[in-house]
Design a protein around this motif. Structure first.
Motif, PDB file in Angstrom:
ATOM      1  N   HIS A   3       7.882   2.372   2.680  1.00  0.00           N
ATOM      2  CA  HIS A   3       7.845   3.601   2.814  1.00  0.00           C
ATOM      3  C   HIS A   3       7.554   4.430   1.415  1.00  0.00           C
ATOM      4  O   HIS A   3       7.703   4.874   0.974  1.00  0.00           O
ATOM      5  CB  HIS A   3       8.564   4.651   3.323  1.00  0.00           C
ATOM      6  N   ALA A   4       5.911   3.993   1.348  1.00  0.00           N
ATOM      7  CA  ALA A   4       5.912   4.724  -0.240  1.00  0.00           C
ATOM      8  C   ALA A   4       4.512   5.371  -0.121  1.00  0.00           C
ATOM      9  O   ALA A   4       3.575   5.211   1.438  1.00  0.00           O
ATOM     10  CB  ALA A   4       4.970   3.026  -1.273  1.00  0.00           C
ATOM     11  N   SER A   5       4.292   6.752  -0.798  1.00  0.00           N
ATOM     12  CA  SER A   5       3.265   7.017  -1.145  1.00  0.00           C
ATOM     13  C   SER A   5       2.746   7.949  -2.572  1.00  0.00           C
ATOM     14  O   SER A   5       3.909   7.415  -3.516  1.00  0.00           O
ATOM     15  CB  SER A   5       3.583   8.406  -0.437  1.00  0.00           C
ATOM     16  N   LEU A   6       1.673   7.643  -2.706  1.00  0.00           N
ATOM     17  CA  LEU A   6       1.201   8.133  -4.026  1.00  0.00           C
ATOM     18  C   LEU A   6       1.816   8.954  -4.564  1.00  0.00           C
ATOM     19  O   LEU A   6       0.628  10.738  -4.023  1.00  0.00           O
ATOM     20  CB  LEU A   6      -0.180   7.502  -3.529  1.00  0.00           C
ATOM     21  N   GLN A   7       2.029   9.514  -5.707  1.00  0.00           N
ATOM     22  CA  GLN A   7       2.483  10.995  -6.407  1.00  0.00           C
ATOM     23  C   GLN A   7       1.209  11.965  -7.182  1.00  0.00           C
ATOM     24  O   GLN A   7       0.907  12.451  -6.585  1.00  0.00           O
ATOM     25  CB  GLN A   7       3.772  10.987  -6.542  1.00  0.00           C
ATOM     26  N   ASP A   8       0.887  10.410  -8.174  1.00  0.00           N
ATOM     27  CA  ASP A   8      -0.043  11.121  -9.162  1.00  0.00           C
ATOM     28  C   ASP A   8      -1.093   9.609  -9.627  1.00  0.00           C
ATOM     29  O   ASP A   8      -1.022   8.877  -8.961  1.00  0.00           O
ATOM     30  CB  ASP A   8       0.249  11.854 -10.074  1.00  0.00           C
ATOM     31  N   PHE A   9      -2.043   9.759 -10.438  1.00  0.00           N
ATOM     32  CA  PHE A   9      -2.231   8.444 -10.741  1.00  0.00           C
ATOM     33  C   PHE A   9      -2.653   9.146 -12.353  1.00  0.00           C
ATOM     34  O   PHE A   9      -3.069  10.207 -12.778  1.00  0.00           O
ATOM     35  CB  PHE A   9      -3.750   8.402  -9.923  1.00  0.00           C
ATOM     36  N   ARG A  10      -3.262   8.242 -13.344  1.00  0.00           N
ATOM     37  CA  ARG A  10      -3.582   8.907 -14.493  1.00  0.00           C
ATOM     38  C   ARG A  10      -4.804   7.104 -15.025  1.00  0.00           C
ATOM     39  O   ARG A  10      -3.933   6.369 -13.810  1.00  0.00           O
ATOM     40  CB  ARG A  10      -2.763   8.487 -15.509  1.00  0.00           C
ATOM     41  N   GLU A  11      -5.434   6.958 -16.243  1.00  0.00           N
ATOM     42  CA  GLU A  11      -6.241   5.976 -16.647  1.00  0.00           C
ATOM     43  C   GLU A  11      -5.890   5.709 -17.730  1.00  0.00           C
ATOM     44  O   GLU A  11      -4.090   6.324 -18.243  1.00  0.00           O
ATOM     45  CB  GLU A  11      -7.642   6.433 -17.022  1.00  0.00           C
ATOM     46  N   GLU A  12      -5.308   4.104 -17.957  1.00  0.00           N
ATOM     47  CA  GLU A  12      -4.709   3.687 -18.579  1.00  0.00           C
ATOM     48  C   GLU A  12      -5.022   3.621 -20.537  1.00  0.00           C
ATOM     49  O   GLU A  12      -6.548   3.871 -20.788  1.00  0.00           O
ATOM     50  CB  GLU A  12      -4.659   2.017 -18.639  1.00  0.00           C
ATOM     51  N   GLU A  13      -4.635   4.018 -21.158  1.00  0.00           N
ATOM     52  CA  GLU A  13      -4.777   4.988 -22.325  1.00  0.00           C
ATOM     53  C   GLU A  13      -4.469   3.395 -23.720  1.00  0.00           C
ATOM     54  O   GLU A  13      -4.433   2.328 -23.260  1.00  0.00           O
ATOM     55  CB  GLU A  13      -2.918   5.330 -22.664  1.00  0.00           C
TER      56      GLU A  13
ATOM     57  N   SER B 280       0.661  -1.637   0.164  1.00  0.00           N
ATOM     58  CA  SER B 280       0.218   0.247  -0.144  1.00  0.00           C
ATOM     59  C   SER B 280       0.731   0.941   0.070  1.00  0.00           C
ATOM     60  O   SER B 280       2.121   0.918   0.711  1.00  0.00           O
ATOM     61  CB  SER B 280      -0.620   0.119   1.093  1.00  0.00           C
ATOM     62  N   ALA B 281       0.237   2.369  -0.299  1.00  0.00           N
ATOM     63  CA  ALA B 281       0.645   3.725  -1.126  1.00  0.00           C
ATOM     64  C   ALA B 281       0.041   4.485   0.134  1.00  0.00           C
ATOM     65  O   ALA B 281      -1.215   4.171  -0.377  1.00  0.00           O
ATOM     66  CB  ALA B 281       1.509   4.225  -2.178  1.00  0.00           C
ATOM     67  N   PHE B 282       0.887   5.114   1.018  1.00  0.00           N
ATOM     68  CA  PHE B 282      -0.429   6.523   1.974  1.00  0.00           C
ATOM     69  C   PHE B 282      -0.378   7.163   0.691  1.00  0.00           C
ATOM     70  O   PHE B 282       0.101   8.028  -0.310  1.00  0.00           O
ATOM     71  CB  PHE B 282       1.177   7.093   2.571  1.00  0.00           C
ATOM     72  N   ILE B 283      -1.340   8.059   0.967  1.00  0.00           N
ATOM     73  CA  ILE B 283      -2.323   8.722  -0.310  1.00  0.00           C
ATOM     74  C   ILE B 283      -1.687  10.184   0.896  1.00  0.00           C
ATOM     75  O   ILE B 283      -2.288  10.828   1.150  1.00  0.00           O
ATOM     76  CB  ILE B 283      -3.460   9.051  -0.519  1.00  0.00           C
ATOM     77  N   ASN B 284      -1.242  11.071  -0.026  1.00  0.00           N
ATOM     78  CA  ASN B 284      -0.573  12.282   0.751  1.00  0.00           C
ATOM     79  C   ASN B 284      -0.272  13.442  -0.462  1.00  0.00           C
ATOM     80  O   ASN B 284       0.453  13.935  -0.560  1.00  0.00           O
ATOM     81  CB  ASN B 284       0.925  12.311   1.343  1.00  0.00           C
ATOM     82  N   SER B 285      -0.986  12.942  -1.361  1.00  0.00           N
ATOM     83  CA  SER B 285      -1.312  13.595  -2.868  1.00  0.00           C
ATOM     84  C   SER B 285      -1.939  15.232  -2.322  1.00  0.00           C
ATOM     85  O   SER B 285      -1.929  15.998  -1.579  1.00  0.00           O
ATOM     86  CB  SER B 285      -2.029  13.333  -3.997  1.00  0.00           C
ATOM     87  N   SER B 286      -2.156  16.100  -3.718  1.00  0.00           N
ATOM     88  CA  SER B 286      -3.204  17.744  -3.014  1.00  0.00           C
ATOM     89  C   SER B 286      -3.985  17.282  -2.434  1.00  0.00           C
ATOM     90  O   SER B 286      -4.930  16.142  -2.973  1.00  0.00           O
ATOM     91  CB  SER B 286      -2.326  18.350  -4.431  1.00  0.00           C
ATOM     92  N   ARG B 287      -4.894  18.265  -2.259  1.00  0.00           N
ATOM     93  CA  ARG B 287      -5.806  17.586  -1.996  1.00  0.00           C
ATOM     94  C   ARG B 287      -6.827  17.548  -3.198  1.00  0.00           C
ATOM     95  O   ARG B 287      -8.016  16.807  -3.293  1.00  0.00           O
ATOM     96  CB  ARG B 287      -6.813  19.428  -1.547  1.00  0.00           C
ATOM     97  N   ALA B 288      -6.101  18.267  -4.316  1.00  0.00           N
ATOM     98  CA  ALA B 288      -6.988  18.450  -5.684  1.00  0.00           C
ATOM     99  C   ALA B 288      -7.025  16.917  -6.531  1.00  0.00           C
ATOM    100  O   ALA B 288      -8.053  16.216  -6.245  1.00  0.00           O
ATOM    101  CB  ALA B 288      -6.730  19.543  -5.991  1.00  0.00           C
ATOM    102  N   ILE B 289      -5.886  16.251  -5.628  1.00  0.00           N
ATOM    103  CA  ILE B 289      -5.451  14.738  -6.543  1.00  0.00           C
ATOM    104  C   ILE B 289      -6.398  13.964  -5.715  1.00  0.00           C
ATOM    105  O   ILE B 289      -6.622  12.844  -6.253  1.00  0.00           O
ATOM    106  CB  ILE B 289      -3.926  14.207  -6.662  1.00  0.00           C
ATOM    107  N   ARG B 290      -6.097  13.798  -4.338  1.00  0.00           N
ATOM    108  CA  ARG B 290      -7.152  13.521  -3.512  1.00  0.00           C
ATOM    109  C   ARG B 290      -8.952  13.373  -4.096  1.00  0.00           C
ATOM    110  O   ARG B 290      -9.204  12.155  -3.881  1.00  0.00           O
ATOM    111  CB  ARG B 290      -6.841  13.478  -2.026  1.00  0.00           C
ATOM    112  N   GLU B 291      -9.072  14.255  -3.879  1.00  0.00           N
ATOM    113  CA  GLU B 291     -10.928  14.699  -4.713  1.00  0.00           C
ATOM    114  C   GLU B 291     -11.209  13.284  -5.465  1.00  0.00           C
ATOM    115  O   GLU B 291     -11.923  12.554  -6.259  1.00  0.00           O
ATOM    116  CB  GLU B 291     -11.041  15.537  -4.388  1.00  0.00           C
ATOM    117  N   ARG B 292      -9.831  13.656  -6.558  1.00  0.00           N
ATOM    118  CA  ARG B 292      -9.655  13.332  -7.707  1.00  0.00           C
ATOM    119  C   ARG B 292      -9.889  12.316  -8.121  1.00  0.00           C
ATOM    120  O   ARG B 292     -10.637  11.846  -8.895  1.00  0.00           O
ATOM    121  CB  ARG B 292      -8.810  13.865  -8.568  1.00  0.00           C
TER     122      ARG B 292
END
Length: 286
Positions: free
Chosen positions: A276-286, A221-233
């Motif tokens: 010691h993992a954290s989620l930086q961002d995400f995308r949808e598979e192309e 698992s990766a801790f979700i400590n991204s910006s609030r906008a990324i977390r909401e998205r």
């Protein structure tokens, strides 16, 4: 005299290297911590937990038998090098079963020599004796200390794509178990993983559950400590792509998702699973 396996000294993981001249610094190799024992009965090679793997390391055992000593206990790491000259953990298991000639033992400490227990000697003195024992150009090599300032060394280690570095007190005695006399400082990598789901509980941090993109196996698992906008998205996408849990996985408070969301994760380099993992961002598979 038949020598016995000695439980290894394990370094403590810290965020940054120690400062000052009281430390020596070495590359942290990405392999299997091992111990070579040479005595009147021959050569044995043990794993970190004391399992006898001599049969798996036949070529290295033959090399150790040619060292000019009567008896010795040598602490080190068994590695395989990739085309860039970096230790490659992924290739190690295959080499053990089918490519013995690719295995190297990197020696970094000497615990016993010719009937003498050296563990109460300062590390610097033990390493000086060890360096004299190891001939050049063999598959048993000496782990050279890295010259320079600790911060500069770590910067170079990180940029070179190495797993990290180990800092050791020059005057330290060898004591089995976890010790702060040896410190390991790991570099981070950023990799892409498949998102399996998001675990959210009231009053607790949220975590993204990740899987290897090739095998589909859960890797941590990766801790979700991204910006609030990324977390909401992310949470909006998760709800839109809700799916059943992967086979055999049961986690409370988890919203599982259908395949197709890829997460960028910052994590410690050189680990089989995420640490010691954290989620930086995400995308949808192309």
């Amino acid at each position: 005299m038949r020598l016995k396996f000695i439980e290894p000294l394990m370094p403590t993981l810290v965020e940054k290297p120690p400062e000052g001249d009281d430390w020596i610094h070495e590359v942290k190799f990405d392999g299997y911590r091992s111990q070579i024992i040479r005595d009147e009965t021959g050569v044995r090679i043990f794993t970190r937990r004391g399992l006898d793997w001599t049969a798996k390391y036949r070529d290295l055992a033959k090399t150790a038998a040619n060292l000019e000593v009567e008896s010795a206990i040598i602490d080190g790491e068994i590695i395989v090098l990739n085309d860039d000259g970096l230790s490659d953990f992924g290739a190690l298991r295959k080499a053990i079963t089918s490519r013995q000639h690719d295995l190297y033992f990197v020696a970094f400490d000497l615990l016993h020599l010719n009937g003498h227990d050296l563990r109460d000697m300062p590390l610097e003195d033990r390493r000086e004796i060890l360096a004299e024992l190891i001939p050049e150009g063999q598959h048993i090599q000496f782990s050279q200390a890295l010259p320079g300032d600790a911060k500069a060394i770590f910067h170079l280690v990180d940029n070179a794509g190495l797993e990290g570095m180990v800092s050791k007190r020059r005057d330290s005695k060898y004591r089995s178990g976890t010790s702060t006399a040896w410190l390991k400082i790991k570099a981070y990598a950023v990799s892409e993983f498949d998102l399996l789901g998001v675990e959210r509980e009231a009053g607790k941090p949220a975590f993204a559950l990740m899987a290897d993109r090739k095998t589909g196996q859960y890797v941590g698992s990766a801790f979700i400590n991204s910006s609030r906008a990324i977390r909401e998205r992310l949470w909006k996408r998760v709800q839109e792509h809700a799916g059943p849990p992967p086979k055999g996985m049961k986690r409370p408070a988890t919203q599982w998702v259908k395949p197709g969301i890829i997460g960028r994760v910052k994590h410690l380099r050189g680990e089989e699973d995420l640490r010691h993992a954290s989620l930086q961002d995400f995308r949808e598979e192309e």
